[in-house]
Design a protein around this motif. Structure first.
Motif, PDB file in Angstrom:
ATOM      1  N   LYS A  73      32.268  39.833  41.478  1.00 62.03           N
ATOM      2  CA  LYS A  73      33.330  40.063  40.500  1.00 62.03           C
ATOM      3  C   LYS A  73      33.255  38.973  39.449  1.00 62.03           C
ATOM      4  O   LYS A  73      33.282  37.792  39.794  1.00 62.03           O
ATOM      5  CB  LYS A  73      34.686  40.044  41.215  1.00 62.03           C
ATOM      6  N   LEU A  74      33.150  39.361  38.174  1.00 59.47           N
ATOM      7  CA  LEU A  74      33.092  38.360  37.106  1.00 59.47           C
ATOM      8  C   LEU A  74      34.421  38.319  36.360  1.00 59.47           C
ATOM      9  O   LEU A  74      35.074  39.346  36.159  1.00 59.47           O
ATOM     10  CB  LEU A  74      31.969  38.694  36.125  1.00 59.47           C
ATOM     11  N   HIS A  75      34.784  37.112  35.962  1.00 63.70           N
ATOM     12  CA  HIS A  75      36.029  36.909  35.224  1.00 63.70           C
ATOM     13  C   HIS A  75      35.670  36.588  33.782  1.00 63.70           C
ATOM     14  O   HIS A  75      34.833  35.719  33.515  1.00 63.70           O
ATOM     15  CB  HIS A  75      36.779  35.741  35.892  1.00 63.70           C
ATOM     16  N   PHE A  76      36.273  37.297  32.837  1.00 65.42           N
ATOM     17  CA  PHE A  76      36.050  37.016  31.417  1.00 65.42           C
ATOM     18  C   PHE A  76      37.367  36.569  30.797  1.00 65.42           C
ATOM     19  O   PHE A  76      38.424  37.123  31.110  1.00 65.42           O
ATOM     20  CB  PHE A  76      35.558  38.285  30.692  1.00 65.42           C
ATOM     21  N   SER A  77      37.255  35.593  29.875  1.00 63.35           N
ATOM     22  CA  SER A  77      38.479  34.972  29.361  1.00 63.35           C
ATOM     23  C   SER A  77      39.099  35.729  28.190  1.00 63.35           C
ATOM     24  O   SER A  77      39.649  35.131  27.283  1.00 63.35           O
ATOM     25  CB  SER A  77      38.161  33.549  28.915  1.00 63.35           C
ATOM     26  N   THR A  97      27.750  46.037  26.374  1.00 63.22           N
ATOM     27  CA  THR A  97      27.036  44.753  26.331  1.00 63.22           C
ATOM     28  C   THR A  97      26.230  44.515  27.611  1.00 63.22           C
ATOM     29  O   THR A  97      25.059  44.142  27.558  1.00 63.22           O
ATOM     30  CB  THR A  97      28.048  43.595  26.156  1.00 63.22           C
ATOM     31  N   ILE A  98      26.868  44.740  28.741  1.00 66.48           N
ATOM     32  CA  ILE A  98      26.205  44.401  30.014  1.00 66.48           C
ATOM     33  C   ILE A  98      25.000  45.309  30.275  1.00 66.48           C
ATOM     34  O   ILE A  98      23.946  44.861  30.731  1.00 66.48           O
ATOM     35  CB  ILE A  98      27.226  44.453  31.184  1.00 66.48           C
ATOM     36  N   ASP A 148      25.792  33.472  27.169  1.00 70.98           N
ATOM     37  CA  ASP A 148      25.440  33.314  25.752  1.00 70.98           C
ATOM     38  C   ASP A 148      25.746  34.557  24.929  1.00 70.98           C
ATOM     39  O   ASP A 148      25.505  34.577  23.730  1.00 70.98           O
ATOM     40  CB  ASP A 148      23.932  33.008  25.638  1.00 70.98           C
ATOM     41  N   ALA A 149      26.230  35.604  25.564  1.00 70.26           N
ATOM     42  CA  ALA A 149      26.421  36.861  24.821  1.00 70.26           C
ATOM     43  C   ALA A 149      27.838  36.953  24.247  1.00 70.26           C
ATOM     44  O   ALA A 149      28.717  36.180  24.613  1.00 70.26           O
ATOM     45  CB  ALA A 149      26.164  38.032  25.750  1.00 70.26           C
ATOM     46  N   THR A 150      28.037  37.899  23.374  1.00 70.22           N
ATOM     47  CA  THR A 150      29.390  38.139  22.861  1.00 70.22           C
ATOM     48  C   THR A 150      29.810  39.552  23.234  1.00 70.22           C
ATOM     49  O   THR A 150      28.983  40.443  23.403  1.00 70.22           O
ATOM     50  CB  THR A 150      29.431  38.012  21.316  1.00 70.22           C
ATOM     51  N   LYS A 178      34.552  33.206  27.761  1.00 76.39           N
ATOM     52  CA  LYS A 178      34.052  32.409  28.885  1.00 76.39           C
ATOM     53  C   LYS A 178      33.878  33.351  30.074  1.00 76.39           C
ATOM     54  O   LYS A 178      34.737  34.179  30.336  1.00 76.39           O
ATOM     55  CB  LYS A 178      35.088  31.347  29.253  1.00 76.39           C
ATOM     56  N   VAL A 179      32.775  33.196  30.782  1.00 76.50           N
ATOM     57  CA  VAL A 179      32.572  34.050  31.949  1.00 76.50           C
ATOM     58  C   VAL A 179      32.344  33.179  33.178  1.00 76.50           C
ATOM     59  O   VAL A 179      31.715  32.130  33.105  1.00 76.50           O
ATOM     60  CB  VAL A 179      31.379  35.027  31.718  1.00 76.50           C
ATOM     61  N   SER A 180      32.904  33.600  34.292  1.00 67.85           N
ATOM     62  CA  SER A 180      32.684  32.864  35.537  1.00 67.85           C
ATOM     63  C   SER A 180      32.810  33.835  36.703  1.00 67.85           C
ATOM     64  O   SER A 180      33.292  34.962  36.536  1.00 67.85           O
ATOM     65  CB  SER A 180      33.724  31.753  35.693  1.00 67.85           C
TER      66      SER A 180
END
Ligand code: AMP
Length: 481
Positions: free
Chosen positions: A407-411, A426-427, A466-468, A475-477
């Motif tokens: 699971k990725l978190h995007f800000s 994008t992905i 590095d992507a938009t 921010k991704v984590s």
């Protein structure tokens, strides 16, 4: 039509893949009967017991037929208890995992606001208890105009719990051009009346080959006195030395006493009853599923909705006073073709309940003697050895289906006008990644979560640094679950 494989049905690859990870290789009898008709959207009344695979019998066609793009709920599943609602939600999520089906459970004793928030996002399936479902309908937080499927699960139980008015009110609020499926272990007249009133010439399906209790369970009874039950319990568990065991008691007080006794004696155990907070109840159930402890001491709260594949032993510390309850308790073992054992402790005073249970299940429960002390002593070393190790869960389906998911978190989220398609766009452009590798996407006001499937999480995490997204740098984590 006799079918031996899910390949014989018209199911999409996403669903077939989930069934294969879940190790559902051969359809169960109820699935063989229900699937062809349900896939063609027929109204059904299905008499089948818990443990027969009935959840997947309606879960597979629902997941298959749902239009993923639609934002509003398309299926509503009513269950009698909160635990069963949570279990059904989990099963649907697992079956629909690779199609990215989003199922939400709504039930009482959990904050309304949390559920309202969940329902604001795209939701394909809502599973709930009648009271809370009505609350959501009344407050406009559960939209019904796209509902195509209504499932009433364990209808007999629901009616005997007095939910008839609630159910009728819900049915009347639903679109009429829907498919309705009713599942019930028994078909008393009030269930039949309900079906007759609200369904379009339903097809009746009766799963006749097994009796009301499954024949994969060995049913036994030990005669005892109330004051001897605790020591009998210790003796029986030592001799049986189960991998996992649920001990059912009639009251909260008995649960507390038995639990305290076992805990003092060093058993790996937890307790579950209606007096605990709902959150704690779920934590205990999940702990049992994941193998954190071996013995669960519970009231009938746990008799429904616990789906742990290898509960090997059910102990009725007290004879249930309701005959149906015996069926539900013992239905926690011997599931999906596994073997199980159910031992009931009965005092002379409980004789009448035993007789009524035997009439209901249609056979006499075999008597067994309490274990002899020599036998207990002989089994003690093996018992102690098992006690010192952790319980190994052989088949945690949810863990297996999630194992390749990160699971990725995007800000960023709605406030930045980001939508699910922006993430997919994008992905899916990352080399080695396709739309198939993207799971459930949840967009909140200021953040979003994206499930990345098939073990590609680290790759996507790396690339997205590095992507938009929609021209914005987020921010991704890795999300903390
Ligand atoms: P249920 O009657 O829905 O409570 O299901 C009983 C158990 O059978 C659950 O543990 C299911 O995950 C499992 N199950 C359902 N369908 C299958 C299948 N076709 N093959 C193996 N296990 C199944």
């Amino acid at each position: 039509m006799l079918t031996n494989s899910f390949d014989d049905y018209k199911l999409s690859d996403d669903i077939k893949r989930a069934l294969s990870v879940l190790k559902y290789d051969t359809p169960t009898e109820v699935q063989r009967e229900v699937l062809p008709l349900a896939l063609q959207n027929q109204d059904l009344v299905v008499k089948s017991q818990t443990g027969s695979g009935k959840t997947a019998a309606f879960g597979i066609p629902i997941c298959e037929n749902i239009a993923w793009e639609e934002k509003k709920p398309q299926a509503l599943i009513l269950t009698p208890t909160r635990e069963l609602a949570a279990q059904v939600r989990e099963d649907i999520t697992n079956i629909g995992r690779f199609k990215r089906i989003k199922a939400v459970a709504v039930y009482g004793k959990e904050p309304f606001s949390k559920q309202r928030e969940e329902l604001k996002h795209k939701t394909h399936v809502v599973v709930g208890t009648p009271g809370r479902v009505i609350d959501h309908i009344d407050r406009g937080t559960l939209l019904l105009d796209e509902i195509k499927y209504l499932i009433i699960d364990e209808a007999d139980e629901m009616l005997s719990m007095g939910f008839i008015d609630d159910i009728e009110a819900i049915i009347q609020a639903l679109p009429t051009n829907r498919v309705t499926m009713v599942f019930s272990a028994t078909l008393p007249t009030d269930v039949e009346k309900l079906c007759y009133k609200y369904m379009m010439t339903p097809t009746n399906i009766e799963i006749a080959s097994t009796g009301i209790v499954t024949n994969t369970v060995d049913h036994l009874i030990i005669e005892t006195q109330e004051e001897d039950k605790i020591s009998l319990l210790k003796d029986v568990t030592t001799v049986e030395n189960p991998d996992s065991c649920i001990i059912f008691c009639r009251t909260k007080e008995h649960v507390d006493t038995v639990f305290a006794e076992l805990e003092t004696s060093g058993y790996s155990c937890e307790k579950l009853h209606g007096g605990l907070l709902q959150e704690d109840r779920f934590a205990v159930m999940n702990g049992f599923k994941t193998g954190n402890f071996r013995y669960l001491v519970a009231t009938d709260v746990a008799a429904r909705g616990i789906d742990v594949d290898n509960v090997t032993l059910i102990l009725n510390f007290d004879v249930p006073t309701e005959k149906e309850s015996y069926v539900h308790r013992t239905g926690r073992t011997g599931r999906a073709g596994n073997k199980g054992k159910a031992i009931t402790f009965a005092t002379a005073h409980e004789e009448k309940f035993v007789k009524s249970i035997e009439r209901y299940i249609g056979f006499e429960i075999r008597m067994m003697d309490a274990p002899e002390q020599a036998e207990v002593a002989r089994n003690m070393p093996a018992f102690q050895e098992k006690s010192s190790g952790r319980r190994v869960v052989k088949n945690n389906k949810t863990a297996r289906i999630n194992q390749d998911i990160m699971k990725l978190h995007f800000s960023g989220g709605k406030k930045k006008k980001i939508r699910a398609v922006d993430f997919v766009g994008t992905i899916a452009k990352i080399e080695g990644v396709s739309a198939e590798d993207i799971g459930i996407i949840t967009i909140k006001d200021t953040m979003s979560y994206v499930d990345i499937l098939n073990g590609k999480g680290s790759l996507v995490l790396q690339e997205m640094k590095d992507a938009t997204i929609k021209g914005k740098k987020l921010k991704v984590s890795k999300a903390i679950k």
